[in-house]
Scaffold this active site. Structure first.
Site, PDB file in Angstrom:
ATOM      1  N   ALA A 173     -19.036 -21.076  24.726  1.00  0.00           N
ATOM      2  CA  ALA A 173     -17.802 -20.426  25.193  1.00  0.00           C
ATOM      3  C   ALA A 173     -17.739 -20.363  26.721  1.00  0.00           C
ATOM      4  O   ALA A 173     -16.660 -20.356  27.302  1.00  0.00           O
ATOM      5  CB  ALA A 173     -17.692 -19.016  24.608  1.00  0.00           C
ATOM      6  N   TYR A 197     -10.097 -18.855  25.336  1.00  0.00           N
ATOM      7  CA  TYR A 197      -9.561 -17.500  25.545  1.00  0.00           C
ATOM      8  C   TYR A 197      -9.140 -17.337  27.012  1.00  0.00           C
ATOM      9  O   TYR A 197      -9.688 -18.016  27.878  1.00  0.00           O
ATOM     10  CB  TYR A 197     -10.659 -16.484  25.162  1.00  0.00           C
ATOM     11  CG  TYR A 197     -10.276 -15.046  25.365  1.00  0.00           C
ATOM     12  CD1 TYR A 197      -9.299 -14.462  24.573  1.00  0.00           C
ATOM     13  CD2 TYR A 197     -10.890 -14.289  26.355  1.00  0.00           C
ATOM     14  CE1 TYR A 197      -8.939 -13.136  24.772  1.00  0.00           C
ATOM     15  CE2 TYR A 197     -10.537 -12.962  26.554  1.00  0.00           C
ATOM     16  CZ  TYR A 197      -9.552 -12.394  25.759  1.00  0.00           C
ATOM     17  OH  TYR A 197      -9.199 -11.091  25.968  1.00  0.00           O
ATOM     18  N   THR A 199      -9.708 -15.699  29.631  1.00  0.00           N
ATOM     19  CA  THR A 199     -10.597 -15.571  30.796  1.00  0.00           C
ATOM     20  C   THR A 199     -11.551 -16.753  30.943  1.00  0.00           C
ATOM     21  O   THR A 199     -12.354 -16.794  31.871  1.00  0.00           O
ATOM     22  CB  THR A 199     -11.454 -14.293  30.679  1.00  0.00           C
ATOM     23  OG1 THR A 199     -12.187 -14.368  29.457  1.00  0.00           O
ATOM     24  CG2 THR A 199     -10.606 -13.043  30.694  1.00  0.00           C
ATOM     25  N   LYS A 200     -11.498 -17.718  30.037  1.00  0.00           N
ATOM     26  CA  LYS A 200     -12.491 -18.793  30.045  1.00  0.00           C
ATOM     27  C   LYS A 200     -12.133 -19.905  31.041  1.00  0.00           C
ATOM     28  O   LYS A 200     -11.122 -19.827  31.720  1.00  0.00           O
ATOM     29  CB  LYS A 200     -12.657 -19.341  28.630  1.00  0.00           C
ATOM     30  CG  LYS A 200     -13.109 -18.277  27.610  1.00  0.00           C
ATOM     31  CD  LYS A 200     -14.557 -17.866  27.780  1.00  0.00           C
ATOM     32  CE  LYS A 200     -14.940 -16.528  27.200  1.00  0.00           C
ATOM     33  NZ  LYS A 200     -14.841 -16.330  25.786  1.00  0.00           N
ATOM     34  N   ASN A 201     -12.973 -20.927  31.119  1.00  0.00           N
ATOM     35  CA  ASN A 201     -12.783 -21.960  32.147  1.00  0.00           C
ATOM     36  C   ASN A 201     -11.610 -22.893  31.856  1.00  0.00           C
ATOM     37  O   ASN A 201     -11.011 -23.452  32.771  1.00  0.00           O
ATOM     38  CB  ASN A 201     -14.060 -22.784  32.329  1.00  0.00           C
ATOM     39  CG  ASN A 201     -15.160 -21.980  33.004  1.00  0.00           C
ATOM     40  OD1 ASN A 201     -14.939 -20.826  33.387  1.00  0.00           O
ATOM     41  ND2 ASN A 201     -16.331 -22.567  33.149  1.00  0.00           N
TER      42      ASN A 201
END
Ligand code: PLP
Length: 402
Positions: A173, A197, A199-201
């Site tokens: 993740a 999601y 906030t992910k990269n």
């Protein structure tokens, strides 16, 4: 340190470093994503369709796997991967307590037991030696997490798995861009699972992907993610004409939609440019904070590539008069949003009550969980934002020295 240490903290009524709040994990959305979403809406194909297929293809190429199956979350991908590799009730799966809840939740969904092995204090990833001590006759699989974007020791974990004929599912993740000893994450294990999601990269609002080289796993996950309907049932109302589907087993509703893939396609195209920007921010933070009472996790081993997902500081609580949560509140008052990744999972009520875990079981994860704080690291941060974060952290910590 004295220059900013003397200013009154915002939490005590002083002037905040920022008046415009800097949220943690602000997504970097550009015009191309907005146009693609609009085109998707206009096309009328909102569900799983051609954009999902295009995103899967681009993702395969990026991580170097034969197959990639887009789903509506990483959690869904972890769940299906656990089933796909044959985890059954009563089995044990070894994972790390320094992770997000869903890593272990999916193990419990299958009636299997999450067996925690402590993290290493430097890498914050599962300690392979401790993992090996946790093995029993019931151990079926390993579920390492590439924490903050730094890879777990896949070389050691693969050796363990080989000896004991275990399967490996990686929770990647945090680690879309990462590589372990020159091997791209996503191309190594039975299944590797990614999150999109917010906030992910790489983000799609909500979304996830499983990569694998195994055609049977790929096929099964594709079908299992859409009710267990026979292959390509998503085309049932397309211009190729109506076709009947067959339910081959009771699957799940885990498919990604074209609305999500519309974001993902453009996000993925910028993945390397965004990493470069986060790398700059990372270096500036390291420079600007290194003399404070905190520890920054060390750089990865030679041959590994860090995905720079979370910039974590570990507070030196012995040198501070305040707790991590008080630091977090003080930074909030200064206008800076932060994250906590994570309080150790085994100490959450469900894991304590169901499996009897408690304080002292995993001292490294607990140690990290008490003092960890994640600073904003979005590629959308301006240099000014980055300087504000440094200023605020300096101001708060310098005012709290023992
Ligand atoms: C975000 C995250 C997940 C869950 O991802 P979703 O896409 O929200 O399901 C799982 N594991 C880790 C380590 C995460 O950070």
């Amino acid at each position: 340190m004295a220059d900013d240490g003397s200013a009154r903290l915002a939490i005590d009524g002083g002037r905040p470093v920022r008046t415009e709040y800097l949220i943690f994990g602000k997504p970097d959305i550009r015009e191309e994503e907005i146009r693609e979403v609009e085109a998707t809406i206009r096309s009328g194909w909102l569900g799983t369709g051609p954009r999902v297929a295009a995103f899967e293809k681009a993702f395969c190429e990026y991580v170097g796997s034969r197959y990639a199956m887009a789903l509506n979350s990483c959690t869904a991908g972890l769940h299906l991967s656990m089933i796909a590799i044959g985890v059954k009730p009563g089995d044990e799966v070894i994972t790390c307590p320094m992770t997000f809840a869903s890593t272990a939740n999916v193990i419990t969904h299958l009636g299997a037991t999450p067996v925690f092995a402590d993290c290493d204090r430097e890498t914050l990833c599962i300690d392979a030696e401790r993992a090996s001590e946790k093995m029993t006759q019931r151990t079926r699989a390993l579920l390492p997490v590439h924490f903050a974007g730094r890879t777990a020791d896949m070389t050691a974990l693969q050796a363990l798995a080989r000896d004991r004929k275990l399967r490996i599912v990686e929770d990647a993740a945090h680690a879309i861009e990462a590589a372990h000893q020159g091997r791209k994450i996503g191309s190594i294990s039975d299944c590797t699972v990614f999150s999109f999601y917010v906030t992910k990269n790489v983000i799609t609002g909500e979304g996830g992907m499983v990569s694998t080289d195994d055609p049977q796993i790929a096929d099964w996950i594709k079908v299992a993610g859409l009710h267990g309907l026979s292959r390509d049932a998503w085309k049932r109302y397309s211009d190729e004409g109506f076709r009947h589907y067959e339910v081959t087993f009771p699957g799940f509703k885990y498919n990604m939609t074209d609305m999500q893939a519309a974001l993902g396609i453009h996000q993925l195209a910028r993945v390397e440019a965004n990493l470069k920007r986060r790398d700059e921010i990372w270096r500036r933070y390291t420079e600007g904070l290194s003399d404070l009472p905190l520890r920054i996790p060390p750089e990865p081993a030679q041959g590994d590539r860090h995905a720079r997902h979370l910039f974590i500081i570990l507070l030196d609580l012995d040198q501070l008069r305040i707790s991590r949560d008080q630091v977090l509140q003080a930074l909030h008052a200064e206008g800076i949003g932060t994250g906590v990744h994570y309080r150790a999972l085994h100490l959450h009520p469900y894991y304590r009550e169901r499996y009897g875990y408690g304080e002292g079981d995993f001292p490294n994860a607990e140690w990290v969980g008490e003092r960890t704080l994640s600073l904003p690291l979005s590629p959308g941060l301006s240099n000014r934002d980055v300087e504000d974060v440094i200023l605020a952290v300096r101001k708060v910590l310098c005012s709290a020295l023992v």
